[in-house]
Design a protein around this motif. Structure first.
Motif, PDB file in Angstrom:
ATOM      1  N   SER A 172      -7.749   2.419   9.409  1.00  0.00           N
ATOM      2  CA  SER A 172      -6.611   2.843   8.588  1.00  0.00           C
ATOM      3  C   SER A 172      -6.598   2.128   7.242  1.00  0.00           C
ATOM      4  O   SER A 172      -6.286   2.722   6.220  1.00  0.00           O
ATOM      5  N   ARG A 214      -3.645 -10.508   3.902  1.00  0.00           N
ATOM      6  CA  ARG A 214      -2.433 -10.956   4.570  1.00  0.00           C
ATOM      7  C   ARG A 214      -2.843 -11.555   5.901  1.00  0.00           C
ATOM      8  O   ARG A 214      -3.603 -10.937   6.651  1.00  0.00           O
ATOM      9  N   ASP A 247      -9.151   0.957   5.773  1.00  0.00           N
ATOM     10  CA  ASP A 247     -10.442   1.151   5.116  1.00  0.00           C
ATOM     11  C   ASP A 247     -11.224  -0.160   4.989  1.00  0.00           C
ATOM     12  O   ASP A 247     -11.589  -0.579   3.890  1.00  0.00           O
ATOM     13  N   VAL A 302      -5.702  -6.826   1.168  1.00  0.00           N
ATOM     14  CA  VAL A 302      -4.674  -6.005   0.511  1.00  0.00           C
ATOM     15  C   VAL A 302      -5.281  -4.852  -0.289  1.00  0.00           C
ATOM     16  O   VAL A 302      -4.530  -4.058  -0.865  1.00  0.00           O
ATOM     17  N   ARG A 336      -8.487  -1.669  -0.312  1.00  0.00           N
ATOM     18  CA  ARG A 336      -9.450  -0.910   0.480  1.00  0.00           C
ATOM     19  C   ARG A 336     -10.874  -1.364   0.147  1.00  0.00           C
ATOM     20  O   ARG A 336     -11.137  -1.785  -0.977  1.00  0.00           O
ATOM     21  N   PRO A 378      -5.102  -0.838  -3.765  1.00  0.00           N
ATOM     22  CA  PRO A 378      -4.143  -1.319  -2.764  1.00  0.00           C
ATOM     23  C   PRO A 378      -3.721  -0.202  -1.813  1.00  0.00           C
ATOM     24  O   PRO A 378      -3.844   0.985  -2.130  1.00  0.00           O
ATOM     25  N   HIS A 379      -3.221  -0.601  -0.677  1.00  0.00           N
ATOM     26  CA  HIS A 379      -2.814   0.375   0.343  1.00  0.00           C
ATOM     27  C   HIS A 379      -1.429   0.943   0.031  1.00  0.00           C
ATOM     28  O   HIS A 379      -0.599   0.272  -0.587  1.00  0.00           O
ATOM     29  N   PRO A 380      -1.165   2.150   0.507  1.00  0.00           N
ATOM     30  CA  PRO A 380       0.182   2.716   0.316  1.00  0.00           C
ATOM     31  C   PRO A 380       1.189   2.052   1.256  1.00  0.00           C
ATOM     32  O   PRO A 380       0.800   1.490   2.289  1.00  0.00           O
ATOM     33  N   PRO A 381       2.457   2.100   0.919  1.00  0.00           N
ATOM     34  CA  PRO A 381       3.486   1.464   1.748  1.00  0.00           C
ATOM     35  C   PRO A 381       3.451   1.907   3.212  1.00  0.00           C
ATOM     36  O   PRO A 381       3.679   1.094   4.112  1.00  0.00           O
ATOM     37  N   ILE A 382       3.139   3.180   3.446  1.00  0.00           N
ATOM     38  CA  ILE A 382       3.178   3.701   4.810  1.00  0.00           C
ATOM     39  C   ILE A 382       2.261   2.915   5.754  1.00  0.00           C
ATOM     40  O   ILE A 382       2.579   2.724   6.927  1.00  0.00           O
ATOM     41  N   LEU A 383       1.117   2.429   5.249  1.00  0.00           N
ATOM     42  CA  LEU A 383       0.186   1.716   6.134  1.00  0.00           C
ATOM     43  C   LEU A 383       0.734   0.379   6.608  1.00  0.00           C
ATOM     44  O   LEU A 383       0.567  -0.003   7.767  1.00  0.00           O
ATOM     45  N   TRP A 384       1.385  -0.351   5.714  1.00  0.00           N
ATOM     46  CA  TRP A 384       1.965  -1.639   6.129  1.00  0.00           C
ATOM     47  C   TRP A 384       3.079  -1.391   7.150  1.00  0.00           C
ATOM     48  O   TRP A 384       3.260  -2.171   8.087  1.00  0.00           O
ATOM     49  N   ARG A 385       3.818  -0.315   6.942  1.00  0.00           N
ATOM     50  CA  ARG A 385       4.867   0.048   7.909  1.00  0.00           C
ATOM     51  C   ARG A 385       4.258   0.367   9.264  1.00  0.00           C
ATOM     52  O   ARG A 385       4.736  -0.074  10.303  1.00  0.00           O
ATOM     53  N   LEU A 386       3.170   1.177   9.230  1.00  0.00           N
ATOM     54  CA  LEU A 386       2.512   1.576  10.483  1.00  0.00           C
ATOM     55  C   LEU A 386       1.994   0.360  11.243  1.00  0.00           C
ATOM     56  O   LEU A 386       2.124   0.277  12.463  1.00  0.00           O
TER      57      LEU A 386
END
Lengths: 167, 125
Positions: free
Chosen positions: B97, B73, B99, B13, B15, B21-29
């Motif tokens: 993506s 995760r 990292d 969770v 980098r 932590p990663h931005p929301p867009i990455l989990w969506r992608l």
């Protein structure tokens, strides 16, 4: 009193809830009940993905996008996801205006590899490049207080919106 | 109905480079890509997201240094045996993506660490 028929995402995108099928409404009502229990981020992610699969709804359903948004809010407030930055706003705008990131890159001449690196926080757009992109997206750059952002991404706000629709 | 080996992989969770932590867009992608590739939700071929959980893990930043605790995760995907390499390729892109230097994958109980190289690319937009 009429029910609220929209849902606003963490990036301010308004999703219409009008004309949803009965099973979509039932699905959102179940999501709302689960969300009110303020579950742990991954617990919620696992729960909604399974519920969504069982519902046999399409990923094109607005329910899919709403659940991703709800999940992100929990992650942010629980410190496991970073708050949205310009990348998240760009992704949403691209989706709204062009339908897909692939089509956006093709029609605007944006390098998809560079866009992927930007979305992965491994690269940045220059201010000049960002302005050019925003122009194509018919959007503007706005600086807002962190407090406003925190309010917009709060799970409570989303829970209230869902409750207003499902009750 | 027999599908194929269960593949379990972990996405930390934070980098590797700055522990953020990663931005929301990455989990969506990642989710969109898994569904697009394996038809997780709509297709009959694959079963994705049987389980997602946060699990503690560890990696060592360099030889001699103490391992760093990571929260990851855990995803479980059941796919046909001839598509496991496709999953490996997807995880290499996800690794860039998100990292990561490596990504843990277990195929039917056999664990491997997928090394991530810059030339593997990123999750596609």
């Amino acid at each position: 009193m009429t029910k609220k028929e929209t849902f606003q995402t963490i990036t301010g995108r308004t999703l219409s809830l009008e004309g949803l099928e009965e099973r979509e409404r039932e699905f959102l009502a179940a999501v709302q009940r689960m969300y009110e229990e303020q579950p742990e981020w991954s617990e919620f992610a696992s729960w909604w993905a399974e519920a969504f699969r069982r519902s046999r709804l399409s990923v094109d359903s607005v329910c899919y996008r709403i659940c991703q948004d709800l999940e992100a809010r929990l992650g942010i407030v629980q410190g496991k996801v970073s708050p949205p930055d310009y990348r998240d706003y760009l992704a949403d705008l691209i989706e709204v205006r062009f339908g897909s990131r692939y089509r956006f890159c093709k029609e605007t001449g944006t390098d998809p590899g560079h866009l992927s690196r930007v979305f992965a926080s491994r690269s940045e757009f220059s201010l000049h490049a960002l302005r050019m992109i925003l122009e194509k997206l018919d959007a503007a750059l706005v600086i807002e207080p962190a407090e406003d952002l925190a309010n917009r991404v709060s799970p409570e706000r989303a829970a209230r919106a869902l409750a207003a629709f499902t009750r | 109905m027999r599908i194929g080996p269960e593949c379990v992989f972990l996405i930390p969770v934070v980098r590797d480079s700055d522990r953020r932590p990663h931005p929301p867009i990455l989990w969506r992608l990642l989710q969109d890509t898994l569904i697009r590739t394996f038809g997780a939700v709509t297709g009959p071929e694959a079963v994705v997201y049987q389980k997602i959980g946060t699990v503690p893990g560890a990696w060592s930043p360099a030889e001699g240094n103490p391992p760093v605790e990571d929260l990851s995760r855990k995803y479980a995907v059941a796919i046909q045996a001839d598509r496991v390499d496709e999953l490996r390729a997807l995880l290499r892109r996800a690794g860039n993506s998100f990292d990561q230097r490596s990504v843990y994958l277990s195929v039917a109980g056999i664990a491997e660490l997928i090394e991530i190289r810059p030339e593997d690319g990123f999750l596609e937009v």
